[in-house]
Enzyme design. Structure first.
Site, PDB file in Angstrom:
ATOM      1  N   ASN A  14      -5.509  36.435 -67.713  1.00  0.00           N
ATOM      2  CA  ASN A  14      -5.547  37.898 -67.820  1.00  0.00           C
ATOM      3  C   ASN A  14      -4.099  38.385 -67.845  1.00  0.00           C
ATOM      4  O   ASN A  14      -3.442  38.444 -66.809  1.00  0.00           O
ATOM      5  CB  ASN A  14      -6.308  38.462 -66.611  1.00  0.00           C
ATOM      6  CG  ASN A  14      -6.238  39.975 -66.530  1.00  0.00           C
ATOM      7  OD1 ASN A  14      -5.855  40.651 -67.489  1.00  0.00           O
ATOM      8  ND2 ASN A  14      -6.614  40.511 -65.381  1.00  0.00           N
ATOM      9  N   LYS A  51      -2.993  41.281 -68.370  1.00  0.00           N
ATOM     10  CA  LYS A  51      -2.833  42.675 -67.923  1.00  0.00           C
ATOM     11  C   LYS A  51      -1.952  43.413 -68.936  1.00  0.00           C
ATOM     12  O   LYS A  51      -2.071  43.162 -70.128  1.00  0.00           O
ATOM     13  CB  LYS A  51      -2.293  42.714 -66.494  1.00  0.00           C
ATOM     14  CG  LYS A  51      -3.132  41.830 -65.557  1.00  0.00           C
ATOM     15  CD  LYS A  51      -2.849  42.023 -64.107  1.00  0.00           C
ATOM     16  CE  LYS A  51      -3.781  41.124 -63.290  1.00  0.00           C
ATOM     17  NZ  LYS A  51      -3.627  41.285 -61.860  1.00  0.00           N
ATOM     18  N   HIS A  67     -12.824  44.845 -63.076  1.00  0.00           N
ATOM     19  CA  HIS A  67     -11.597  44.337 -62.454  1.00  0.00           C
ATOM     20  C   HIS A  67     -11.126  45.323 -61.378  1.00  0.00           C
ATOM     21  O   HIS A  67     -11.241  46.524 -61.545  1.00  0.00           O
ATOM     22  CB  HIS A  67     -10.501  44.128 -63.507  1.00  0.00           C
ATOM     23  CG  HIS A  67      -9.333  43.372 -62.952  1.00  0.00           C
ATOM     24  ND1 HIS A  67      -8.378  43.976 -62.182  1.00  0.00           N
ATOM     25  CD2 HIS A  67      -9.014  42.054 -63.003  1.00  0.00           C
ATOM     26  CE1 HIS A  67      -7.494  43.061 -61.792  1.00  0.00           C
ATOM     27  NE2 HIS A  67      -7.865  41.884 -62.284  1.00  0.00           N
ATOM     28  N   GLU A 119      -8.361  46.403 -60.559  1.00  0.00           N
ATOM     29  CA  GLU A 119      -7.376  47.416 -60.973  1.00  0.00           C
ATOM     30  C   GLU A 119      -8.055  48.573 -61.690  1.00  0.00           C
ATOM     31  O   GLU A 119      -7.550  49.694 -61.705  1.00  0.00           O
ATOM     32  CB  GLU A 119      -6.277  46.754 -61.824  1.00  0.00           C
ATOM     33  CG  GLU A 119      -5.343  45.930 -60.942  1.00  0.00           C
ATOM     34  CD  GLU A 119      -4.674  44.742 -61.607  1.00  0.00           C
ATOM     35  OE1 GLU A 119      -4.641  44.682 -62.855  1.00  0.00           O
ATOM     36  OE2 GLU A 119      -4.188  43.859 -60.867  1.00  0.00           O
ATOM     37  N   GLU A 138     -12.827  37.896 -57.108  1.00  0.00           N
ATOM     38  CA  GLU A 138     -11.407  38.183 -56.926  1.00  0.00           C
ATOM     39  C   GLU A 138     -11.206  39.069 -55.699  1.00  0.00           C
ATOM     40  O   GLU A 138     -11.314  40.291 -55.795  1.00  0.00           O
ATOM     41  CB  GLU A 138     -10.855  38.916 -58.161  1.00  0.00           C
ATOM     42  CG  GLU A 138     -10.922  38.111 -59.442  1.00  0.00           C
ATOM     43  CD  GLU A 138      -9.847  38.563 -60.430  1.00  0.00           C
ATOM     44  OE1 GLU A 138      -9.070  37.716 -60.858  1.00  0.00           O
ATOM     45  OE2 GLU A 138      -9.778  39.757 -60.739  1.00  0.00           O
ATOM     46  N   GLY A 149      -2.305  39.352 -57.137  1.00  0.00           N
ATOM     47  CA  GLY A 149      -0.907  39.730 -57.330  1.00  0.00           C
ATOM     48  C   GLY A 149      -0.091  39.743 -56.053  1.00  0.00           C
ATOM     49  O   GLY A 149       1.024  40.256 -56.024  1.00  0.00           O
ATOM     50  N   SER A 203      -3.952  35.201 -57.265  1.00  0.00           N
ATOM     51  CA  SER A 203      -2.749  34.390 -57.033  1.00  0.00           C
ATOM     52  C   SER A 203      -2.972  32.891 -57.283  1.00  0.00           C
ATOM     53  O   SER A 203      -2.430  32.055 -56.559  1.00  0.00           O
ATOM     54  CB  SER A 203      -2.185  34.629 -55.632  1.00  0.00           C
ATOM     55  OG  SER A 203      -1.818  35.992 -55.481  1.00  0.00           O
ATOM     56  N   GLY A 213      -3.856  35.762 -63.366  1.00  0.00           N
ATOM     57  CA  GLY A 213      -3.037  36.887 -63.790  1.00  0.00           C
ATOM     58  C   GLY A 213      -1.599  36.440 -64.015  1.00  0.00           C
ATOM     59  O   GLY A 213      -1.262  35.866 -65.053  1.00  0.00           O
TER      60      GLY A 213
END
Ligand code: PGA
Length: 273
Positions: free
Chosen positions: A16, A18, A115, A117, A184, A190, A228, A249
């Site tokens: 991903n 992003k 997701h 985010e 996740e 992150g 992560s 990510g």
């Protein structure tokens, strides 16, 4: 009890990107991954005809280019491209949206929904369910992301939160339609803090049970872990039969790191470089 099928579920690694990287770097990165992932047949377990098991989810402006590269040959069939988000609407007066019809036309085989985010940006379980249905309508496999915040884990609500996020989708998507899951935990995304294999396995088992209670084939549903994931922790996470792959990510933005995770999943990487 893990089902006998568990051991047969092939691993899936999805990158991903992003909102990264700039154009030239993105082309270079895709080219390098395409060159170095071994051109061996994609597994047939999750669908007839074989489904890619290495996925790149770039920002949408890259999709057309990557689709052309894929169609032109030179990109192994085991590499698929996917979308990070999808509009609830197929076509029409929806400024700024990208719908499933176009994503499908431009080669997307999967689309993330839910997701964290996007949840943080205001997407509710109801919107995420509608987006998941939109992906399915377009012939795109939804990769539904679920996961608890740190406060929800600390307060013991973790499994209930994940169950609620799942139920919103499982309650509306017909049980014979494909659905992939990414667990996740928000506190691991992150942050450099990865969940331990034991923590992931506990939630994956609970997700599989929820899917089965919802009438789906929990034992045949790919459940990926994200948060992560790096080359260094991928080996122990992916050694677990319960963990069917990784949604990556930050580490997907570097070819060496991403390919090391692909290798940790037991998927071939060519030594030619
Ligand atoms: P991360 O992101 O690997 O950078 O933690 C994972 C994700 O958000 O999908």
């Amino acid at each position: 009890m893990p089902s006998p099928e568990a051991a047969n579920r092939p691993k899936i690694i999805a990158g991903n990107w992003k909102l990264n990287p700039p154009r030239a770097r993105g082309l270079e990165l895709f080219g390098e991954v395409a060159r170095r992932v071994a051109d061996t047949p994609a597994p047939k377990f999750y669908g007839p005809g074989g489904i890619p098991d290495v996925w790149i989810l770039p920002p949408s402006p890259f999709l057309g280019m990557f689709h052309e590269l894929t169609r032109g040959g030179g990109v192994p069939a085991r590499i698929g491209i996917g979308a990070q988000d999808i509009s609830p609407s197929d076509f029409g007066a929806h400024t700024g949206e990208t719908g499933g019809g176009l994503l499908f036309d431009f080669g997307c085989g999967i689309a993330l929904t839910g997701h964290s985010e996007r949840r943080e940006a205001g997407e509710t379980d109801a919107i995420i369910a509608i987006k998941t249905l939109a992906a399915d309508r377009a012939g795109i496999i939804p990769l539904l992301c679920v996961g608890e915040s740190e406060a929800e884990r600390d307060s013991g609500d973790m499994l209930a939160v994940v169950e609620r996020q799942l139920a919103a989708v499982v309650g509306v998507l017909p049980t014979d339609r494909p659905l992939w899951i990414a667990y996740e935990p928000v506190w691991a995304i992150g942050t450099g803090r990865t969940a331990t294999p034991e923590q992931v396995v506990e939630v994956h088992r609970s997700i599989r049970d929820s899917l089965t209670r919802g009438g789906r084939d929990g034992a045949r549903t790919p459940i990926l872990y994200g948060g992560s994931v790096k080359a260094a922790n991928a080996v122990s996470l992916l050694a677990e039969a319960e963990i069917d792959g990784a949604l990556v990510g930050g580490a997907s933005l570097d070819a060496d790191s991403f390919l090391a995770i692909v290798e940790a999943a037991g998927l071939g990487v060519s030594t030619g470089g």
